[in-house]
Write an enzyme that holds these catalytic residues in place. Structure first.
Site, PDB file in Angstrom:
ATOM      1  N   VAL A   1       0.995  -1.139  -0.087  1.00 54.57           N
ATOM      2  CA  VAL A   1       0.029   0.086  -0.003  1.00 54.57           C
ATOM      3  C   VAL A   1       0.721   1.171   0.081  1.00 54.57           C
ATOM      4  CG1 VAL A   1      -1.874   1.114   0.979  1.00 54.57           C
ATOM      5  CG2 VAL A   1      -1.792  -1.295   1.418  1.00 54.57           C
TER       6      VAL A   1
ATOM      7  N   ARG B   1       8.141   8.734  -5.859  1.00 55.50           N
ATOM      8  CA  ARG B   1       9.160   7.635  -5.754  1.00 55.50           C
ATOM      9  C   ARG B   1       8.880   6.561  -4.989  1.00 55.50           C
ATOM     10  NH1 ARG B   1      12.823   7.075  -1.476  1.00 55.50           N
ATOM     11  NH2 ARG B   1      12.194   8.726  -0.305  1.00 55.50           N
ATOM     12  N   PHE B   2       7.885   6.722  -3.972  1.00 55.36           N
ATOM     13  CA  PHE B   2       7.382   5.663  -3.409  1.00 55.36           C
ATOM     14  C   PHE B   2       6.545   4.743  -4.309  1.00 55.36           C
ATOM     15  CE2 PHE B   2       7.370   7.339   1.368  1.00 55.36           C
ATOM     16  CZ  PHE B   2       8.764   7.232   1.402  1.00 55.36           C
TER      17      PHE B   2
ATOM     18  N   SER C   1      -3.176   7.175   3.736  1.00 55.34           N
ATOM     19  CA  SER C   1      -1.917   7.549   3.476  1.00 55.34           C
ATOM     20  C   SER C   1      -1.400   8.941   2.932  1.00 55.34           C
ATOM     21  CB  SER C   1      -1.086   6.254   3.013  1.00 55.34           C
ATOM     22  OG  SER C   1      -1.253   6.250   1.730  1.00 55.34           O
TER      23      SER C   1
ATOM     24  N   ARG D   1      -6.932   3.035  -4.160  1.00 59.54           N
ATOM     25  CA  ARG D   1      -7.706   3.217  -3.340  1.00 59.54           C
ATOM     26  C   ARG D   1      -8.572   4.410  -3.332  1.00 59.54           C
ATOM     27  NH1 ARG D   1      -6.742   1.649   3.127  1.00 59.54           N
ATOM     28  NH2 ARG D   1      -5.299   3.480   3.119  1.00 59.54           N
TER      29      ARG D   1
ATOM     30  N   GLU E   1     -13.528  -3.132   7.728  1.00 52.95           N
ATOM     31  CA  GLU E   1     -12.719  -2.276   8.904  1.00 52.95           C
ATOM     32  C   GLU E   1     -13.739  -1.198   9.519  1.00 52.95           C
ATOM     33  OE1 GLU E   1      -9.847   0.581   6.833  1.00 52.95           O
ATOM     34  OE2 GLU E   1     -11.477   1.167   5.659  1.00 52.95           O
TER      35      GLU E   1
ATOM     36  N   GLY F   1      -8.151  -5.093   9.253  1.00 59.55           N
ATOM     37  CA  GLY F   1      -7.428  -3.958   9.644  1.00 59.55           C
ATOM     38  C   GLY F   1      -7.707  -3.521  11.024  1.00 59.55           C
ATOM     39  N   PHE F   2      -6.638  -3.889  11.792  1.00 56.37           N
ATOM     40  CA  PHE F   2      -6.540  -3.814  13.112  1.00 56.37           C
ATOM     41  C   PHE F   2      -6.960  -2.396  13.534  1.00 56.37           C
ATOM     42  CE2 PHE F   2      -4.518  -2.673  17.357  1.00 56.37           C
ATOM     43  CZ  PHE F   2      -5.362  -3.338  18.465  1.00 56.37           C
ATOM     44  N   LEU F   3      -6.282  -1.506  13.399  1.00 61.69           N
ATOM     45  CA  LEU F   3      -6.267  -0.165  13.585  1.00 61.69           C
ATOM     46  C   LEU F   3      -7.642   0.810  13.438  1.00 61.69           C
ATOM     47  CD1 LEU F   3      -2.796   0.940  12.758  1.00 61.69           C
ATOM     48  CD2 LEU F   3      -3.538   0.399  15.103  1.00 61.69           C
ATOM     49  N   ASP F   4      -8.106   0.716  12.270  1.00 66.00           N
ATOM     50  CA  ASP F   4      -9.372   1.450  11.878  1.00 66.00           C
ATOM     51  C   ASP F   4     -10.481   0.592  12.529  1.00 66.00           C
ATOM     52  OD1 ASP F   4      -9.846   3.719  10.571  1.00 66.00           O
ATOM     53  OD2 ASP F   4      -8.445   2.803   8.823  1.00 66.00           O
TER      54      ASP F   4
ATOM     55  N   PRO G   1       5.056  -3.072   4.680  1.00 65.82           N
ATOM     56  CA  PRO G   1       5.585  -1.870   4.551  1.00 65.82           C
ATOM     57  C   PRO G   1       6.589  -1.407   3.510  1.00 65.82           C
ATOM     58  CG  PRO G   1       6.613  -2.843   6.326  1.00 65.82           C
ATOM     59  CD  PRO G   1       5.885  -3.859   5.628  1.00 65.82           C
TER      60      PRO G   1
ATOM     61  N   ASP H   1      -0.262   5.322   9.053  1.00 65.24           N
ATOM     62  CA  ASP H   1      -1.028   6.351   8.530  1.00 65.24           C
ATOM     63  C   ASP H   1      -2.217   6.947   9.393  1.00 65.24           C
ATOM     64  OD1 ASP H   1      -2.830   4.071   8.742  1.00 65.24           O
ATOM     65  OD2 ASP H   1      -2.911   3.729   6.389  1.00 65.24           O
TER      66      ASP H   1
END
Length: 691
Positions: A119, A126-127, A256, A320, A401, A426-429, A510, A600
């Site tokens: 992601v 660049r990423f 992100s 996304r 999520e 996804g744990f965080l959201d 990551p 993020d």
């Protein structure tokens, strides 16, 4: 953002000049869609869907108010009582009859192959290039340059002992993935190794210097070059082992990125266009000199019978979009209101992606329940009609999520059964939404304890079990969440095999290096076989999922409370200050213990909501929160001392103001989302920058 007087009228829509120029001069040419028809069709889509979008958001608020009343009046917190109550208010819908998803023309990277997924923020060229080119990665480099082989070398030049350890590790990997009689350690030439393969069908062909194999659907290329510094020391001349790594990449316009106006949106859309048409490039400094990075070409091979063939050199790209909540000042509707940003994303990213040919893959985040998923389905129908695309050419990934989506997952999948190609956890959201939904129910357990709660185990199991019951195996991706510690690859190798072992066909990593190392898990674990085994399992009970993580006996010591508060405050500030001051939506943020975490917006949601919950229930006071923010601001300043773009946080600075708002206004934020406040303060920061 352009002043109101400079906005350009397009069929009743007021559009920022930068967006008009991008669409008319770059996105539309070559698409076959005429400008007048495009703007007319866009205006019609907004007229049809913007009111329904707003109604769906009001319904979220209505349901949350009913849940709040339930807790306010002593409603039970056990799963059975929750199920009855949530059914009564329409939060839970009836389960659909058994069905099988039916998306067509799905690329095999999505439908039937298992492997890592990246992601990447759309605003960083660049990423983006690194991620797209991460389809192939050097196993030798990934092992040598990380703690996967311990200890890390302190030598100034090449460390031959470390190099030998890398080769031993890689040979062991080959013994597992490509077993041969006598093992790979004694190989002196690749031709004899191919002759000794336990399964001759694993050998797929040759390139000028490479020998190509395929195992569990992923390719392995053994590079033979006796003139290479490594190859000349190897009995078989093996210079490297290249692994097919990131099969798919999600190019992100959502959590992100910090995109708050037309300038930001156009920058993201332009990078997406550059990826699709192959023109994207970035100048980077490497080894003391500048170089231009571009997209990798496809890879050419000869089959064993001598016939030529190619393999993709780049990851298959998803985009996304933004969810249903946010609006954008880049475009205003006929009534003067800002346009729903997710609708704009659906139109523009599809317009760009149609150049690729084949299916268009859009991940849609933060949807609440099947009615919102059905809305996205109808929206995609309308975009296909606008762009003269075949029905269901736009595929959808549904991010599992939000609590109402998890609890109604089968119904959500059914709402897009003819275009769905992806679900994930996804744990965080998901935890952020869990906290906000049950905010008034009581103080939440500490964040570390969240991962041990039964609802999380049920959530992870149900995602796979329901996906398999709906026919995802061999048709679509079942995904798992991010490994957030990019510098701890040994730990990732030890732990992240749990994701393919669960039956998930992809999981987030990551970095390109992490993708190469995670690819080894998919060689060690046959995901198709695991899915076949798990298909027979009953789906985990809904009551387990619906039991909120509220502390029954919140008897933490003052030291434990202070540590939890510092942990949340430091993580929140470390992320907010880059978002507000620099417009950086995703970066490696040091945690309380100076361990870099790839963060993020989701980490902000869980941290701010957790503090807000403890504040509301009196576990911490406002003075304690303020003191923690002051303490942690000093720590974050010290952690960023080497960043020449970093400005130390002031008590009255915009970053600190945003952090306070996220906490002290946390209960009032829609579903606990951070975007409205972040956008407000980032827009102020940009005004100050441009003043």
């Amino acid at each position: 953002m352009a002043p109101e007087s400079q906005m350009i009228d397009r069929h009743g829509l007021s559009v920022a000049p930068a967006l008009v120029r991008f669409i008319e001069e770059h996105a539309l040419p070559g698409s076959g869609v005429q400008p007048d028809r495009f703007w007319t069709g866009m205006a019609d889509i907004f007229a049809r869907f913007a009111p329904e979008n707003a109604a769906l958001l009001r319904h979220r608020d209505t349901l949350q108010a009913q849940v709040d009343d339930w807790y306010r009046h002593g409603g039970a917190r056990d799963g059975a009582a929750q199920r009855t109550f949530l059914t009564d208010i329409g939060y839970l819908v009836p389960e659909p009859e058994p069905f099988t998803i039916a998306a067509t023309d799905v690329d095999e990277e999505v439908s039937s192959r298992a492997g890592p997924q990246l992601v990447v923020p759309m605003l960083n060229a660049r990423f983006l290039l690194n991620a797209a080119n991460a389809r192939w990665g050097s196993l030798y480099d990934a092992l040598y340059g990380t703690d996967a082989i311990a200890p890390l070398s302190g030598a100034a030049g090449y460390d031959p002992d470390r190099g030998a350890a890398v080769i031993r590790w890689a040979r062991g990997f080959l013994d597992e993935a490509l077993p041969i009689a006598g093992g790979w350690d004694g190989v002196t030439d690749l031709a004899s190794a191919v002759d000794r393969l336990d399964d001759p069908s694993l050998f797929r062909g040759r390139s000028d210097k490479g020998w190509l194999f395929r195992h569990h659907g992923l390719h392995i290329e053994i590079v033979v070059d006796p003139n290479h510094p490594i190859g000349r020391t190897d009995p078989a001349g093996i210079a490297d082992i290249m692994l097919e790594s990131a099969l798919t990449t999600i190019c992100d316009l959502e959590d992100s990125v910090a995109a708050v106006d037309a300038e930001d949106k156009v920058a993201g859309y332009a990078n997406w266009l550059g990826l699709i048409d192959g023109s994207l490039s970035a100048d980077i400094a490497k080894g003391g000199r500048m170089m231009t990075r571009t997209l990798a070409p496809d890879r050419e091979y000869r089959a064993p019978d001598g016939s030529p063939f190619t393999l993709p050199g780049r990851s298959l790209l998803f985009v996304r979009n933004v969810g249903h909540l946010m609006t954008t000042p880049a475009l205003r509707l006929a009534d003067g209101s800002e346009a729903p940003e997710g609708i704009l994303d659906a139109i523009v990213t599809s317009l760009i992606a149609m150049r690729r040919g084949g299916s268009i893959y859009i991940v849609k985040p933060k949807m609440h329940g099947p009615e919102e998923v059905a809305f996205a389905n109808r929206l995609f129908d309308a975009v296909e009609d606008l762009l003269d695309l075949a029905r269901h050419r736009i595929k959808i990934g549904v991010m599992d999520e939000e609590r109402r989506t998890s609890a109604n997952l089968a119904a959500c999948i059914h709402a897009v059964k003819d275009r769905i190609v992806f679900i994930n956890t996804g744990f965080l959201d998901r935890t952020g939404d869990e906290i906000h939904t049950a905010m008034l129910g009581g103080p939440m357990v500490r964040k570390a304890a969240m991962k041990e709660c039964d609802w999380i185990a049920a959530y992870e199991d149900r995602n796979v079990q329901i996906g398999l019951a709906c026919g995802f195996s061999g048709r679509a991706q079942i995904g798992k969440g991010m490994w957030a510690v990019p510098d701890r690859m040994a730990d990732m190798l030890a732990q992240k095999g749990a994701h393919p072992l669960s039956g998930a066909s992809t999981a987030w990593v990551p970095s390109p290096t992490a993708a190469t190392l995670h690819a080894t898990h998919y060689h060690r674990i046959d995901v198709a076989a695991r899915q076949a085994e798990r298909t027979a399992e009953p789906v985990a009970a809904l009551e387990r999922l619906l039991t909120p993580p509220i502390a029954e006996t919140p008897d933490w010591t003052p030291e434990e409370i202070a540590t939890e508060l510092d942990n949340n405050a430091q993580g929140l500030l470390g992320y907010v200050v880059r978002w507000i001051d620099q417009g950086v939506g995703c970066s490696k943020v040091p945690d309380l213990h100076d361990i870099g975490l790839m963060e993020d917006r989701a980490t902000l949601r869980i941290s701010s909501q957790h503090i807000a919950n403890w504040l509301h229930h009196g576990i911490v006071s406002a003075d304690q929160v303020e003191a923690a923010l002051t303490r942690m601001a000093a720590k974050v300043d010290a952690q960023n001392a080497g960043d020449r773009l970093y400005r130390p946080m002031a008590e009255d600075g915009l970053a600190m103001q945003a952090a306070r708002a996220l906490i002290f206004e946390g209960l009032a934020q829609p579903n606990g989302y951070t975007e409205p406040l972040l956008h407000r303060y980032r827009a102020k920061a940009k005004l100050e920058e441009n003043a």
